[in-house]
Design an enzyme around this catalytic site. Structure first.
Site, short mmCIF file in Angstrom:
data_model
loop_
_atom_site.label_atom_id
_atom_site.label_comp_id
_atom_site.label_asym_id
_atom_site.label_seq_id
_atom_site.Cartn_x
_atom_site.Cartn_y
_atom_site.Cartn_z
CB VAL A 85 -0.96 -0.01 1.21
CG1 VAL A 85 -1.65 1.33 1.38
CG2 VAL A 85 -2.00 -1.11 1.03
CB CYS B 210 -7.04 -7.66 2.32
SG CYS B 210 -5.70 -6.49 2.15
P1 NAD Z 1 3.09 -4.71 4.04
O1 NAD Z 1 3.39 -5.71 5.09
O2 NAD Z 1 3.30 -5.04 2.59
O3 NAD Z 1 3.90 -3.36 4.33
C1 NAD Z 1 4.03 -2.76 5.58
C2 NAD Z 1 5.37 -2.06 5.63
O4 NAD Z 1 5.46 -1.33 6.87
C3 NAD Z 1 6.57 -3.01 5.62
O5 NAD Z 1 7.47 -2.61 4.61
C4 NAD Z 1 7.20 -2.85 7.02
O6 NAD Z 1 8.61 -3.01 7.01
C5 NAD Z 1 6.78 -1.43 7.35
N1 NAD Z 1 6.81 -1.13 8.78
C6 NAD Z 1 6.44 -1.90 9.82
N2 NAD Z 1 6.58 -1.25 10.97
C7 NAD Z 1 7.06 -0.02 10.67
C8 NAD Z 1 7.42 1.13 11.42
N3 NAD Z 1 7.31 1.12 12.74
N4 NAD Z 1 7.89 2.21 10.78
C9 NAD Z 1 8.01 2.21 9.43
N5 NAD Z 1 7.68 1.16 8.65
C10 NAD Z 1 7.21 0.06 9.26
O7 NAD Z 1 1.56 -4.30 4.29
P2 NAD Z 1 0.52 -3.79 3.19
O8 NAD Z 1 0.00 -4.97 2.42
O9 NAD Z 1 1.04 -2.61 2.50
O10 NAD Z 1 -0.69 -3.35 4.15
C11 NAD Z 1 -0.61 -2.19 4.96
C12 NAD Z 1 -2.01 -1.89 5.47
O11 NAD Z 1 -2.88 -1.58 4.38
C13 NAD Z 1 -2.66 -3.04 6.23
O12 NAD Z 1 -3.47 -2.53 7.24
C14 NAD Z 1 -3.52 -3.68 5.16
O13 NAD Z 1 -4.61 -4.37 5.71
C15 NAD Z 1 -3.99 -2.48 4.37
N6 NAD Z 1 -4.34 -2.76 2.98
C16 NAD Z 1 -3.62 -3.65 2.23
C17 NAD Z 1 -3.97 -3.88 0.91
C18 NAD Z 1 -3.21 -4.86 0.06
O14 NAD Z 1 -3.74 -5.23 -0.99
N7 NAD Z 1 -2.04 -5.30 0.45
C19 NAD Z 1 -5.05 -3.19 0.33
C20 NAD Z 1 -5.73 -2.26 1.11
C21 NAD Z 1 -5.38 -2.06 2.44
#
Ligand code: NAD
Length: 443
Positions: free
Chosen positions: A11, A261
């Site tokens: 995201v 998700c």
């Molecule tokens: P992800 O695991 O791919 O990415 C999260 C990132 O955050 C990682 O790179 C991690 O290293 C980083 N991170 C963790 N702790 C941190 C901190 N303290 N400071 C800085 N960076 C930090 O997750 P994602 O798939 O991008 O999902 C993120 C959110 O968005 C979740 O809540 C998810 O439910 C939501 N979401 C995801 C999608 C999808 O399709 N993947 C779609 C809509 C919403």
């Protein structure tokens, strides 16, 4: 605008890149140094169609940068997006530790007015908690906005650049105006920016995902009924999909939903309801049915072979990712199916266009030891006792079904995604077993 994106996963990276592409200065922050270094060197850690081109354009023009230095990113930005992981914790409750930790850091870092926008999927009331945590550490004025993200992996860039709607939760007129300005380039075709209260905005994301998971699960159960009464779920789907109240999308039967998700969001909203004294019964069923559906293909294989001992058998696997056009294997049915097959003594030849590495990292040692990962879909057919299709990558649709016979030891296909036409299968000797449709050439 100057924007910081905290958390550079699916995201964060897609949002940051698209905001940069629309002319903003974006600094993406992550705690994962290796990821930040790789991104700084131009290496994108995820596979997402269309991302590479806009990433290169924005980085080369200096509008998109990457850092582990949170204070620097906060200093130079007016808007701070939180795109942090919210994985399922105990009882299915969303684990908010990353969000709350970063809120605490922001409380200590902000020295002038900021808009803090939460894009992660979070339980109702999280914006209030984030606000409290920040306010407990600073006197500076700020707004916390909820802006759930609806992008789909595999189509994330398109979804972000042409959203069907943008949901913004805030009671601040100023923050709403800034968000409208920021998103205006993405909704030129007239799709709405829907501004609402924060709690409704947070709940909207869960409502969308659990409605979609329910739709898929309903059709999977209908497929299970079709199998028992000799009907064809494809026909039923066509019969109902043209009804505009139902719609044509998300009614394809298969081996269950996966990904990062749907499973976690259904669990999380079910948990929230329970915490608030409500038993969300339909979602309880959705979760149970989906667990069974993921391995339903293994039950069909046991029926076919008349045993649960698959020793001496080798199965080809097509597709490891939880859906096409992504390398994401989180909660992918392939993980459960591979494990179940190997536990029953089988060996596997597995192929996926993008997700082999992520699968190898996520699966068990036992699966890795009993699986050869091959480089083409044809190789995964060589001398196998049967082919098992777990993901509907487009390239899997290309070979006509009759071409399989030349490669396989036994011409048997267990298709979890209903890729092939039944009439065509009937004209071959291939034993073809799919989901919610009559089995072909099987006595
Ligand atoms: P992800 O695991 O791919 O990415 C999260 C990132 O955050 C990682 O790179 C991690 O290293 C980083 N991170 C963790 N702790 C941190 C901190 N303290 N400071 C800085 N960076 C930090 O997750 P994602 O798939 O991008 O999902 C993120 C959110 O968005 C979740 O809540 C998810 O439910 C939501 N979401 C995801 C999608 C999808 O399709 N993947 C779609 C809509 C919403």
């Amino acid at each position: 605008m100057n924007i910081a994106v905290i958390g550079t996963g699916y995201v964060g990276l897609v949002s940051g890149t698209c905001f940069a592409d629309s002319g903003n200065n974006v600094i993406c922050v992550d705690i994962d140094k290796e990821k930040v270094n790789n991104l700084g060197e131009g290496n994108i850690p995820i596979y997402e169609p269309g991302l590479q081109a806009i990433f290169e354009r924005s980085t080369s023009e200096g509008r998109l940068t990457f850092t582990t230095d949170l204070p620097k990113a906060v200093r130079q930005s007016e808007i701070i997006f939180l795109c942090l992981p919210t994985p399922p914790g105990a009882d299915g409750q969303a684990d908010l530790s990353a969000v709350i930790k970063v809120a605490g850091q922001l409380g200590e870092l902000i020295k002038d007015y900021k808009i803090i926008v939460n894009k992660s999927t979070v339980p109702v009331g999280t914006a209030d908690r984030v606000e409290e945590v920040i306010a407990s550490k600073t006197e500076v004025d700020f707004d916390v906005v909820s802006n759930p993200e609806f992008l789909r992996e595999g189509a994330a860039v398109d979804d972000f650049r042409k959203p069907e709607r943008v949901v913004v939760g805030t009671s601040s007129g100023h923050a709403a105006e800034v968000m409208r300005t920021l998103y205006e380039p993405f909704v030129r075709s007239g799709n709405p920016i829907i501004v609402m209260d924060r709690r409704s905005s947070e709940l909207t994301k869960y409502a969308a995902n659990s409605m979609l998971a329910t739709k898929i699960t309903f059709m999977n159960e209908m497929a299970n009924v079709c199998e028992r009464v000799g009907a064809n779920v494809d026909n039923v789907r066509r019969g109902i999909g043209t009804d505009s109240r139902i719609g044509k999308r998300f009614i394809f039967a298969g081996i269950g939903y996966g990904g990062s998700c749907f499973p976690k969001d259904v669990q999380a909203i079910h948990y929230t309801a329970k915490q608030n004294g409500y038993d969300f019964q339909i979602l309880d069923s959705v979760m149970k049915v989906n667990e069974q559906q993921k391995v339903s293909i293994v039950a069909k294989m046991e029926d076919y072979y008349g045993t649960d001992d698959f020793s001496g058998k080798t199965f080809g696997i097509w597709g490891l990712s939880f859906k096409p056009e992504t390398d994401d294997i989180r909660e992918a049915p392939s993980l459960y199916i591979a494990e179940a097959l190997v536990k029953r003594g089988a060996r596997l030849l597995a192929y996926d266009p993008e997700a082999v590495e992520t699968f190898q990292e996520a699966t068990t040692d036992e699966v890795n030891e009993n699986t050869i990962y091959v480089r083409s879909q044809q190789e995964a057919l060589k001398n196998v006792d049967a082919l098992v299709i777990c993901t509907e990558w487009n390239e899997f649709r290309r070979p006509t079904i009759d071409q399989f016979q030349n490669h396989m030891k036994e011409s048997v296909i267990f298709d979890g995604r209903n890729l092939f036409d039944l009439d065509r299968a009937r004209k071959t000797n291939i034993k073809y077993i799919s989901v919610g449709r009559p089995s072909i050439n099987v006595d």
